[in-house]
Design a protein around this motif. Sequence first.
Motif, mmCIF file in Angstrom:
data_model
loop_
_atom_site.group_PDB
_atom_site.id
_atom_site.type_symbol
_atom_site.label_atom_id
_atom_site.label_comp_id
_atom_site.label_asym_id
_atom_site.label_seq_id
_atom_site.Cartn_x
_atom_site.Cartn_y
_atom_site.Cartn_z
ATOM 1 N N THR A 1 0.734 -1.017 -0.196
ATOM 2 C CA THR A 1 0.262 0.205 0.088
ATOM 3 C C THR A 1 0.731 1.160 -0.699
ATOM 4 O O THR A 1 0.348 2.487 -0.069
ATOM 5 C CB THR A 1 -1.215 -0.283 1.054
ATOM 6 O OG1 THR A 1 -1.966 1.293 0.830
ATOM 7 C CG2 THR A 1 -0.449 0.334 2.648
ATOM 8 N N ASP A 2 2.425 1.002 0.331
ATOM 9 C CA ASP A 2 2.633 2.055 0.747
ATOM 10 C C ASP A 2 3.425 2.445 -0.369
ATOM 11 O O ASP A 2 4.328 4.045 -0.385
ATOM 12 C CB ASP A 2 3.734 2.182 1.413
ATOM 13 C CG ASP A 2 5.231 1.052 1.932
ATOM 14 O OD1 ASP A 2 4.361 -0.119 0.970
ATOM 15 O OD2 ASP A 2 5.687 1.469 2.782
ATOM 16 N N ARG B 1 1.612 3.222 -3.523
ATOM 17 C CA ARG B 1 0.471 3.893 -4.325
ATOM 18 C C ARG B 1 0.238 4.717 -3.643
ATOM 19 O O ARG B 1 -0.368 4.787 -2.231
ATOM 20 C CB ARG B 1 0.158 2.752 -4.725
ATOM 21 C CG ARG B 1 0.298 1.797 -5.646
ATOM 22 C CD ARG B 1 -1.087 0.896 -6.441
ATOM 23 N NE ARG B 1 -0.906 -0.219 -7.140
ATOM 24 C CZ ARG B 1 -0.951 -0.985 -7.740
ATOM 25 N NH1 ARG B 1 -2.423 -1.474 -7.639
ATOM 26 N NH2 ARG B 1 -0.785 -1.898 -8.352
ATOM 27 N N ALA B 2 0.073 5.301 -3.593
ATOM 28 C CA ALA B 2 -0.331 6.965 -3.851
ATOM 29 C C ALA B 2 -1.358 7.665 -3.607
ATOM 30 O O ALA B 2 -2.130 7.298 -4.686
ATOM 31 C CB ALA B 2 0.636 8.849 -3.339
ATOM 32 N N SER B 3 -1.983 8.394 -3.013
ATOM 33 C CA SER B 3 -3.382 8.746 -3.165
ATOM 34 C C SER B 3 -2.728 9.720 -4.633
ATOM 35 O O SER B 3 -2.422 10.657 -4.256
ATOM 36 C CB SER B 3 -3.821 9.553 -2.667
ATOM 37 O OG SER B 3 -4.648 8.444 -1.422
ATOM 38 N N ARG B 4 -4.156 10.316 -5.594
ATOM 39 C CA ARG B 4 -3.931 11.160 -6.566
ATOM 40 C C ARG B 4 -5.203 12.150 -6.217
ATOM 41 O O ARG B 4 -6.537 11.343 -6.527
ATOM 42 C CB ARG B 4 -3.019 10.959 -7.578
ATOM 43 C CG ARG B 4 -4.073 10.229 -8.291
ATOM 44 C CD ARG B 4 -3.222 9.390 -10.004
ATOM 45 N NE ARG B 4 -4.551 8.675 -10.376
ATOM 46 C CZ ARG B 4 -3.769 7.156 -10.817
ATOM 47 N NH1 ARG B 4 -2.918 6.893 -10.318
ATOM 48 N NH2 ARG B 4 -4.907 6.504 -11.823
ATOM 49 N N LEU C 1 -10.304 1.014 -9.286
ATOM 50 C CA LEU C 1 -9.481 2.242 -8.399
ATOM 51 C C LEU C 1 -10.477 2.267 -7.116
ATOM 52 O O LEU C 1 -11.361 2.024 -7.300
ATOM 53 C CB LEU C 1 -9.867 3.554 -9.098
ATOM 54 C CG LEU C 1 -8.619 3.625 -10.182
ATOM 55 C CD1 LEU C 1 -9.520 4.583 -11.067
ATOM 56 C CD2 LEU C 1 -7.609 3.862 -10.341
ATOM 57 N N ARG C 2 -10.009 3.020 -6.238
ATOM 58 C CA ARG C 2 -10.597 2.641 -4.874
ATOM 59 C C ARG C 2 -10.508 4.648 -4.949
ATOM 60 O O ARG C 2 -9.497 5.402 -5.268
ATOM 61 C CB ARG C 2 -10.056 2.386 -3.709
ATOM 62 C CG ARG C 2 -10.293 3.016 -2.788
ATOM 63 C CD ARG C 2 -9.279 2.789 -1.529
ATOM 64 N NE ARG C 2 -9.643 3.311 0.042
ATOM 65 C CZ ARG C 2 -10.313 2.684 1.200
ATOM 66 N NH1 ARG C 2 -10.236 1.777 0.746
ATOM 67 N NH2 ARG C 2 -10.396 3.498 2.014
ATOM 68 N N TRP D 1 -10.382 11.939 -5.048
ATOM 69 C CA TRP D 1 -9.556 10.947 -4.269
ATOM 70 C C TRP D 1 -9.717 9.348 -5.537
ATOM 71 O O TRP D 1 -9.818 8.893 -4.908
ATOM 72 C CB TRP D 1 -9.140 10.944 -2.969
ATOM 73 C CG TRP D 1 -8.225 12.251 -2.331
ATOM 74 C CD1 TRP D 1 -7.434 13.249 -3.248
ATOM 75 C CD2 TRP D 1 -9.351 12.916 -2.350
ATOM 76 N NE1 TRP D 1 -7.225 15.102 -2.218
ATOM 77 C CE2 TRP D 1 -8.900 14.155 -1.776
ATOM 78 C CE3 TRP D 1 -10.689 12.888 -2.048
ATOM 79 C CZ2 TRP D 1 -9.121 15.545 -1.048
ATOM 80 C CZ3 TRP D 1 -11.352 13.324 -1.118
ATOM 81 C CH2 TRP D 1 -10.640 15.021 -0.900
ATOM 82 N N GLN D 2 -8.200 9.293 -5.906
ATOM 83 C CA GLN D 2 -8.551 7.898 -6.282
ATOM 84 C C GLN D 2 -6.682 7.471 -5.963
ATOM 85 O O GLN D 2 -6.110 7.923 -6.060
ATOM 86 C CB GLN D 2 -7.807 7.977 -7.762
ATOM 87 C CG GLN D 2 -10.080 8.069 -8.796
ATOM 88 C CD GLN D 2 -9.890 9.119 -10.040
ATOM 89 O OE1 GLN D 2 -8.274 8.961 -10.643
ATOM 90 N NE2 GLN D 2 -10.439 8.207 -10.656
ATOM 91 N N GLU D 3 -7.451 5.862 -5.326
ATOM 92 C CA GLU D 3 -5.894 4.682 -5.314
ATOM 93 C C GLU D 3 -6.022 3.685 -6.050
ATOM 94 O O GLU D 3 -7.232 2.880 -6.585
ATOM 95 C CB GLU D 3 -5.931 4.376 -4.301
ATOM 96 C CG GLU D 3 -5.766 5.914 -2.875
ATOM 97 C CD GLU D 3 -6.081 5.372 -1.542
ATOM 98 O OE1 GLU D 3 -6.357 3.904 -1.129
ATOM 99 O OE2 GLU D 3 -7.123 6.072 -1.018
ATOM 100 N N CYS E 1 -16.409 6.267 -0.504
ATOM 101 C CA CYS E 1 -15.458 5.186 -0.979
ATOM 102 C C CYS E 1 -16.223 4.107 -1.669
ATOM 103 O O CYS E 1 -17.157 3.638 -1.314
ATOM 104 C CB CYS E 1 -14.325 5.235 -0.093
ATOM 105 S SG CYS E 1 -13.135 4.376 -0.779
#
Length: 131
Positions: free
Chosen positions: A6-7, A9-12, A40-41, A24-26, A105
């Motif tokens: 998880t660390d 892949r940053a939220s954008r 995508l989350r 925001w997308q992850e 979400c």
Amino acid sequence: MEIIRTDTRASRPADPAWFTGPVWQEPVIGEGAETDIRALRVTFAPGARTAWHTHPRGQTLHVLSGVGRIATRGGAVAVIREGDTVWIPPGEEHWHGAAPDRMMCHLAIQESVDGRAADWLEHVSDADYGG
């Protein structure tokens, strides 16, 4: 097998050309993967939403938390909640986002065709969002 931590892949922020309000997308599946599946989350602030859009092979949404809204072109606005799953058929014009007073979400899953997972249309009007 590959474990993607998880660390890594940053939220954008989502592209404002296709969204209204803070979103925001992850990435979950698809970026750099050898698959046509994209997942995508997506987290929407209260009142935030997608633009109208379609998917060439349809889309599945699974609400992870909060309360949202969704509608198809010409249809009524429906409320979606944590645990709900929605199937949108290929080519169906629709939008989705958070309720006016709640965040939402969801996990968005779709297949791409020739690298294209969505076809974006115009922004959703306040009247369409309000139902």
